[in-house]
Design an enzyme around this catalytic site. Structure first.
Site, PDB file in Angstrom:
ATOM      1  N   GLY A 165       0.840  -1.198   0.000  1.00 25.19           N
ATOM      2  CA  GLY A 165       0.000   0.000   0.000  1.00 25.19           C
ATOM      3  C   GLY A 165       0.868   1.238   0.000  1.00 25.19           C
ATOM      4  O   GLY A 165       1.993   1.222  -0.497  1.00 25.19           O
ATOM      5  N   CYS A 195       2.729   5.520  -2.790  1.00 19.73           N
ATOM      6  CA  CYS A 195       3.587   5.458  -3.980  1.00 19.73           C
ATOM      7  C   CYS A 195       3.344   4.249  -4.882  1.00 19.73           C
ATOM      8  O   CYS A 195       3.013   4.416  -6.060  1.00 19.73           O
ATOM      9  CB  CYS A 195       5.044   5.495  -3.550  1.00 19.73           C
ATOM     10  SG  CYS A 195       5.389   6.911  -2.519  1.00 19.73           S
TER      11      CYS A 195
HETATM   12  C1  UGA Z   1       8.333   3.470  -1.676  1.00 23.00           C
HETATM   13  C2  UGA Z   1       9.745   3.113  -2.149  1.00 23.00           C
HETATM   14  O1  UGA Z   1      10.279   2.049  -1.352  1.00 23.00           O
HETATM   15  C3  UGA Z   1      10.690   4.310  -2.071  1.00 23.00           C
HETATM   16  O2  UGA Z   1      11.947   3.981  -2.601  1.00 23.00           O
HETATM   17  C4  UGA Z   1      10.063   5.456  -2.881  1.00 23.00           C
HETATM   18  O3  UGA Z   1      10.856   6.616  -2.785  1.00 23.00           O
HETATM   19  C5  UGA Z   1       8.686   5.764  -2.337  1.00 23.00           C
HETATM   20  O4  UGA Z   1       7.868   4.586  -2.430  1.00 23.00           O
HETATM   21  C6  UGA Z   1       8.122   6.882  -3.175  1.00 23.00           C
HETATM   22  O5  UGA Z   1       7.873   6.671  -4.361  1.00 23.00           O
HETATM   23  O6  UGA Z   1       8.051   8.019  -2.685  1.00 23.00           O
HETATM   24  P1  UGA Z   1       7.134   3.715   0.713  1.00 23.00           P
HETATM   25  O7  UGA Z   1       5.865   3.775  -0.062  1.00 23.00           O
HETATM   26  O8  UGA Z   1       7.392   4.729   1.775  1.00 23.00           O
HETATM   27  O9  UGA Z   1       8.406   3.808  -0.293  1.00 23.00           O
HETATM   28  O10 UGA Z   1       7.180   2.318   1.442  1.00 23.00           O
HETATM   29  P2  UGA Z   1       7.910   0.907   1.262  1.00 23.00           P
HETATM   30  O11 UGA Z   1       8.786   0.681   2.441  1.00 23.00           O
HETATM   31  O12 UGA Z   1       8.520   0.762  -0.056  1.00 23.00           O
HETATM   32  O13 UGA Z   1       6.654  -0.079   1.390  1.00 23.00           O
HETATM   33  C7  UGA Z   1       5.608  -0.083   0.418  1.00 23.00           C
HETATM   34  C8  UGA Z   1       4.671  -1.235   0.669  1.00 23.00           C
HETATM   35  O14 UGA Z   1       5.311  -2.480   0.410  1.00 23.00           O
HETATM   36  C9  UGA Z   1       4.174  -1.334   2.114  1.00 23.00           C
HETATM   37  O15 UGA Z   1       2.817  -1.668   2.104  1.00 23.00           O
HETATM   38  C10 UGA Z   1       5.019  -2.444   2.712  1.00 23.00           C
HETATM   39  O16 UGA Z   1       4.403  -3.088   3.803  1.00 23.00           O
HETATM   40  C11 UGA Z   1       5.153  -3.364   1.509  1.00 23.00           C
HETATM   41  N1  UGA Z   1       6.313  -4.280   1.586  1.00 23.00           N
HETATM   42  C12 UGA Z   1       7.576  -3.798   1.499  1.00 23.00           C
HETATM   43  C13 UGA Z   1       6.080  -5.647   1.682  1.00 23.00           C
HETATM   44  O17 UGA Z   1       4.922  -6.107   1.748  1.00 23.00           O
HETATM   45  N2  UGA Z   1       7.140  -6.492   1.674  1.00 23.00           N
HETATM   46  C14 UGA Z   1       8.417  -6.047   1.602  1.00 23.00           C
HETATM   47  O18 UGA Z   1       9.351  -6.896   1.601  1.00 23.00           O
HETATM   48  C15 UGA Z   1       8.642  -4.670   1.515  1.00 23.00           C
END
Ligand code: UGA
Length: 432
Positions: free
Chosen positions: A260, A263
C-alpha cells in the site's frame, strides 16, 4: 546554495530539512498557511522518526525557514525543487499534474536570474519537457534549466534514505546544471552514494520503473506465499534462498498483506497510463496491480477459514492499521479494504495503532480505537498483526489477557509459531 522547496509534504519537507542540515540555506514553501505556522513552531504534520529534531535544529540555526510567499522564495533561490503532490486523477489512473503545472507558471513569472528547476515529485516521462515549454513562454532558455532528480526515500526511514541513498539520479543534458547539482550532492556521494547523470526523461522513468519493480518483487513473493501455504513450505525459507542469489537480493521479498502507501499503488497505475500513451503494453505491471488488488481478498478468505466461517459477532483486533510500520499514513492501507469487509460480515473491530486514532474509520459504528495493546486485545477472538512495528514484536500474549484464549493471525510473520503455541494460543501466519 540557496534552495527553495515547493510543497512541504513528505518529499519536500524531508529533503529540505536534510539539505539544510548539509549546510545549504533552505526555504520550504507551501500555500497551506496553517501548516507553515505549525512548522515554524517546530510542529511536524507527519509522523517521521527523527524529522522533528532536525527541523527544530536547522530552524534555530537559521539554515531552514518556512514561508507562504512563493514568488519571493523563488526569487531568493538558485535551485527550485518542485515537491508538490502528483496523486492519481480522480476516477482515472494517470497522475494528476495540475499542481506541477500551476507551480511552473508561478516559477515562470518569478525568474530573475539563472535558476535550476527540479522535479523531485514523481512525475511521468515528458513532464520535464512540458515544464520547459511553460517556462520558455516568458523566459529565455539561458535563464533556466529543468532537471529531473527523483527521490527514493521511504516513509518511516526517510532521513536515513536521504542521507545514505543507494544512488542520486540527475536527469539533465545541461552541463552547467549537472555540475552545480553534483556539487550539491557531493556530501552524499562522498559517503558512498552512486551518482548517475542521465537524460531527463530517463531519470523520470527510473523512478517509476524502480517503484514498479519493487512492487513486482513483493507481489511475486506474495503469490509464492500462497503456494507455500498449500504445500507446507515456509515462505521465509524461499525468501532467504532466493535472496542469497545476488542477482535477486533479499530485500523487498517479505510476504505480507497487499502493498500500500502513497507510492506503489499510484505509480504502478501511472506508468501503465504513460505506456498506453506511447502504445506500449506493460503486461507484467498490469498483472502486478491485479494480483495486489486481489491480495486482500485472499487474506480475508483466510480469516474466514480461521474463524470457521463464523465472523458474525466475533471481536477482531487489528494491531496496526497503517500501510506499514513507522508511519501514520493510511493511504491505500490494506486495512481500509479488510476492515469494511469484516464489518459487513458482522464482526466487531478493535484496533490499536502506535500513531493513534484514524479518522478513516470514524463512519463505522463497530470500529473501536484502543489506546493500548492490552485494551485492544481484551476479549478478542482473533488478533491480526497487520503492521510490523517494534511495539508488536515481543508481546507476551498469554500474560496480556489472562485465561482468555484467542487466535493470532500474524500477517507480517513477526513471531515464531512454536513460541506462540507454547503460550497455548492458536497461531497463523503468511506463507507457511
Ligand atoms: C516506496 C519506495 O520504497 C521508495 O523507494 C520510494 O521513494 C517511495 O515509495 C516513493 O515513491 O516516494 P514507501 O511507499 O514509503 O516507499 O514504502 P515501502 O517501504 O517501499 O513499502 C511499500 C509497501 O510495500 C508497504 O505496504 C510495505 O508493507 C510493503 N512491503 C515492502 C512488503 O509487503 N514487503 C516487503 O518486503 C517490503
Amino acid at each position: 546554495m540557496k534552495l527553495c522547496m515547493i510543497g512541504t509534504g513528505y518529499v519536500g519537507l524531508v529533503s529540505g530539512v536534510c539539505f539544510a542540515d548539509l549546510g545549504n540555506d533552505v526555504i520550504c514553501v507551501d500555500n497551506n498557511v496553517d501548516k507553515i505556522n505549525l512548522l515554524k513552531k517546530g510542529k511536524i504534520p507527519i509522523y517521521e522518526p527523527g524529522l522533528s529534531e532536525l527541523v527544530i535544529k536547522n530552524f534555530k540555526n537559521k539554515k531552514l525557514n518556512f514561508s507562504t510567499d512563493l514568488k519571493k522564495s523563488i526569487k531568493d533561490s538558485d535551485i527550485i525543487f518542485i515537491c508538490v503532490g502528483t496523486p492519481t486523477k480522480k476516477g482515472g489512473s494517470s497522475a494528476d499534474l495540475s499542481q506541477i503545472y500551476k507551480v511552473s507558471k508561478e516559477i515562470s513569472s518569478s525568474i530573475n536570474k539563472f535558476k535550476i528547476i527540479i522535479t523531485k515529485s514523481t512525475v511521468p516521462v515528458t513532464t520535464g519537457d512540458e515544464i520547459e515549454k511553460i517556462l520558455s513562454k516568458k523566459n529565455s532558455k539561458k535563464k533556466f534549466s529543468v532537471v529531473s532528480n527523483p527521490e527514493f526515500l521511504r516513509e518511516g526511514e526517510a532521513i536515513r534514505d536521504f542521507v545514505y541513498p543507494d544512488r542520486v539520479v540527475i536527469g539533465t543534458n545541461d552541463k552547467k546544471a549537472g555540475r552545480i547539482l553534483k556539487n550539491l550532492y557531493t556530501p552524499l556521494i562522498s559517503k558512498g552514494a552512486s551518482y548517475l547523470q542521465t537524460s531527463r526523461r530517463a531519470a523520470e522513468l527510473i523512478k517509476y520503473a524502480s517503484n514498479a519493480f519493487l512492487a513486482t518483487k513483493i507481489t511475486f513473493i506474495n503469490e509464492i506465499a500462497n503456494l507455500c501455504e498449500k504445500t507446507n513450505i515456509n515462505v521465509e525459507d524461499i525468501s532467504i534462498g532466493m535472496g542469497l542469489d545476488k542477482r535477486i537480493g533479499s530485500r523487498f521479498l517479505r510476504a505480507g498483506p497487499a502493498y500500500g502507501g502513497s507510492c506503489f499503488p499510484k505509480d504502478t497505475k501511472a506508468i501503465i497510463t504513460t505506456a498506453d500513451k506511447f502504445k506500449t503494453n506493460l503486461s507484467v505491471i498490469k498483472s502486478v496491480i491485479k494480483s495486489n488488488e486481489n491480495r486482500s481478498k485472499i487474506l480475508l478468505d483466510r480469516i474466514n477459514r480461521i474463524l470457521n466461517r463464523k465472523i458474525k459477532n466475533k471481536i477482531i483486533t487489528f494491531l496496526g492499521v497503517t500501510f506499514k510500520a513507522n508511519t501514520d499514513d493510511m493511504r491505500d492501507s490494506s486495512s481500509l479494504k479488510m476492515i469494511p469487509w469484516l464489518l459487513k460480515k458482522g464482526a466487531i473491530i478493535k484496533y490499536f495503532d502506535p500513531t493513534g486514532y484514524k479518522t478513516e474509520f470514524k463512519k463505522f459504528k463497530n470500529v473501536i480505537n484502543k489506546t493500548s495493546i492490552k485494551d485492544a486485545v481484551h476479549r478478542a477472538d482473533l488478533v491480526i498483526i497487520h503492521t510490523e512495528w517494534n511495539d508488536f514484536k515481543s508481546i507476551n500474549f498469554k500474560s496480556l489477557v489472562k485465561g482468555k484464549k484467542f487466535m493470532i493471525f500474524d500477517m507480517r510473520n513477526i513471531y515464531s509459531a512454536s513460541k506462540i503455541k507454547d503460550q497455548g494460543l492458536k497461531y497463523f501466519s503468511v506463507g507457511k
